[in-house]
Design a protein around this motif. Sequence first.
Motif, short mmCIF file in Angstrom:
data_model
loop_
_atom_site.label_atom_id
_atom_site.label_comp_id
_atom_site.label_asym_id
_atom_site.label_seq_id
_atom_site.Cartn_x
_atom_site.Cartn_y
_atom_site.Cartn_z
N LEU A 110 0.82 -1.21 0.00
CA LEU A 110 0.00 0.00 0.00
C LEU A 110 0.86 1.26 0.00
CD1 LEU A 110 -2.97 -0.77 2.44
CD2 LEU A 110 -3.01 -0.62 -0.05
N TRP A 111 2.00 1.19 0.69
CA TRP A 111 2.89 2.34 0.74
C TRP A 111 3.86 2.36 -0.43
CZ3 TRP A 111 2.33 6.56 3.54
CH2 TRP A 111 1.64 6.49 4.75
N SER A 112 4.60 1.27 -0.61
CA SER A 112 5.76 1.28 -1.50
C SER A 112 5.38 1.35 -2.98
CB SER A 112 6.62 0.04 -1.25
OG SER A 112 5.91 -1.15 -1.56
N PHE A 113 4.33 0.64 -3.37
CA PHE A 113 4.01 0.56 -4.79
C PHE A 113 3.62 1.93 -5.36
CE2 PHE A 113 1.91 -0.98 -8.63
CZ PHE A 113 2.81 -1.96 -9.03
N PRO A 114 2.62 2.60 -4.83
CA PRO A 114 2.27 3.91 -5.42
C PRO A 114 3.35 4.97 -5.21
CG PRO A 114 0.97 3.50 -3.44
CD PRO A 114 1.69 2.23 -3.74
N LEU A 115 3.99 4.97 -4.03
CA LEU A 115 5.01 5.99 -3.78
C LEU A 115 6.23 5.79 -4.66
CD1 LEU A 115 4.97 6.43 0.11
CD2 LEU A 115 4.04 7.96 -1.64
N GLY A 116 6.65 4.53 -4.83
CA GLY A 116 7.82 4.25 -5.67
C GLY A 116 7.58 4.63 -7.12
N VAL A 117 6.40 4.29 -7.64
CA VAL A 117 6.09 4.58 -9.05
C VAL A 117 5.90 6.08 -9.27
CG1 VAL A 117 4.43 4.22 -10.90
CG2 VAL A 117 5.10 2.30 -9.46
N VAL A 135 10.85 7.73 3.38
CA VAL A 135 11.80 6.62 3.31
C VAL A 135 12.83 6.72 4.42
CG1 VAL A 135 13.67 5.64 1.94
CG2 VAL A 135 11.48 6.14 0.87
N PHE A 136 13.47 7.87 4.51
CA PHE A 136 14.54 8.02 5.51
C PHE A 136 13.98 8.05 6.93
CE2 PHE A 136 16.61 9.94 1.71
CZ PHE A 136 17.63 9.01 1.60
N GLY A 137 12.79 8.62 7.10
CA GLY A 137 12.18 8.63 8.43
C GLY A 137 11.80 7.24 8.89
N SER A 138 11.23 6.43 8.00
CA SER A 138 10.83 5.07 8.37
C SER A 138 12.04 4.19 8.67
CB SER A 138 10.01 4.44 7.24
OG SER A 138 8.82 5.17 7.02
N GLN A 139 13.11 4.37 7.91
CA GLN A 139 14.31 3.58 8.16
C GLN A 139 15.05 4.03 9.41
OE1 GLN A 139 16.36 3.89 4.32
NE2 GLN A 139 15.76 1.79 3.86
N ILE A 178 3.00 -1.04 11.70
CA ILE A 178 4.36 -0.67 12.10
C ILE A 178 5.39 -1.48 11.32
CG2 ILE A 178 6.01 -0.68 14.00
CD1 ILE A 178 3.92 1.55 14.15
N LEU A 179 5.18 -2.77 11.26
CA LEU A 179 6.14 -3.64 10.57
C LEU A 179 6.12 -3.40 9.06
CD1 LEU A 179 8.19 -5.89 11.05
CD2 LEU A 179 6.35 -7.55 10.81
N GLY A 180 4.93 -3.24 8.48
CA GLY A 180 4.82 -3.01 7.04
C GLY A 180 5.38 -1.68 6.61
N THR A 181 5.16 -0.64 7.40
CA THR A 181 5.68 0.69 7.07
C THR A 181 7.20 0.71 7.12
OG1 THR A 181 3.68 1.72 7.96
CG2 THR A 181 5.59 3.14 7.66
N HIS A 182 7.75 0.03 8.11
CA HIS A 182 9.21 -0.01 8.25
C HIS A 182 9.86 -0.70 7.05
CE1 HIS A 182 13.02 0.06 10.42
NE2 HIS A 182 13.19 -1.20 10.08
N THR A 183 9.29 -1.81 6.60
CA THR A 183 9.86 -2.53 5.46
C THR A 183 9.54 -1.85 4.13
OG1 THR A 183 7.91 -3.98 5.36
CG2 THR A 183 9.79 -4.74 6.66
N ALA A 184 8.47 -1.04 4.10
CA ALA A 184 8.09 -0.38 2.84
C ALA A 184 9.11 0.67 2.41
CB ALA A 184 6.72 0.27 2.99
#
Length: 306
Positions: A110-117, A135-139, A178-184
């Motif tokens: 939900l996070w990575s696909f639209p944001l990355g594209v 990206v940098f905040g989540s990491q 929490i886990l999905g956002t961190h890995t996204a």
Amino acid sequence: MQRYIVVRLFQGVIVLFGVTVVTFILVQLTGNPVMAYLGADATPDAVEQMREQLGLNSPIYVQYGRYLERLAHGDFGVSAVYDQPALPLITERLPATLELALAALFVNFLWSFPLGVLSAIKRDSLLDRLTAVFVFGSQAMPVFWSGILAILIFAVKLHWFPTSGSGGIRHLVMPAFILGTHTAAYQTRLLRSSMLDILDQDFIRTARAKGVGERSVVIRHALRNSLMTLTTVTGVQFAALMSGAVVTEAVFVWPGVGSIAAQAIQNADISLVMAATFVFAVIVWCLNLIVDLSYVLIDPRVKLTS
């Protein structure tokens, strides 16, 4: 294809053997399993008697040989803490870990696909800069810190979700988010980089010069060619979610394999640690094989060789 699978199965046996060797040695060196049985107040005589009963006075290679012999018969030993067979303790918690991993992977997409594209299409725009902040905040935020913060805000203050445990969709929302956002964060950055590389290729410029619509260029050409990278990262991250959600499960008291494996490591429960490691190793190996086989479906030009 069949030859490739047979070779990978043989390689998997070697990998699992190596995993058991390393894990067995590390557990032996980092803990005292006798204390898990007798407790810290045990007398020296009781400790020595238990060591003899468990076969811990034998050389480590002899102990490992006995372990392999039991493993060949499907016997992973008995947990010192729970006094139950180790493998059923792991497998009965596996569905909870799988549920959390799948939910986290859904949040990841939900996070990575639209944001990355979108950040690749709108390079150097405000959206691209905001995506970089995400990206940098989540990491940068540790999972345990963001998990505790989510509990304080959404469970303690707002009473939207339970603070811990499992039992329904409301218990699953916070740990999965929490886990999905961190890995996204990592997947978003990688997808953006892959899309940018492909959008700069000559065939993309040729398609645009021929009058192909921008939507078709992005979806049919750029995004489709990014699926190889996306598939690889998804397989790796799902394996990491299955085997590496220890911190998240501990924070939210999620009854998965990660939480019981962490307790087993603390208590030097050799049988339970070995069973958990073996199960995780099998899961990671199977996921890697599935990812490799999926390359053929994504791109028919790929040929699997042994």
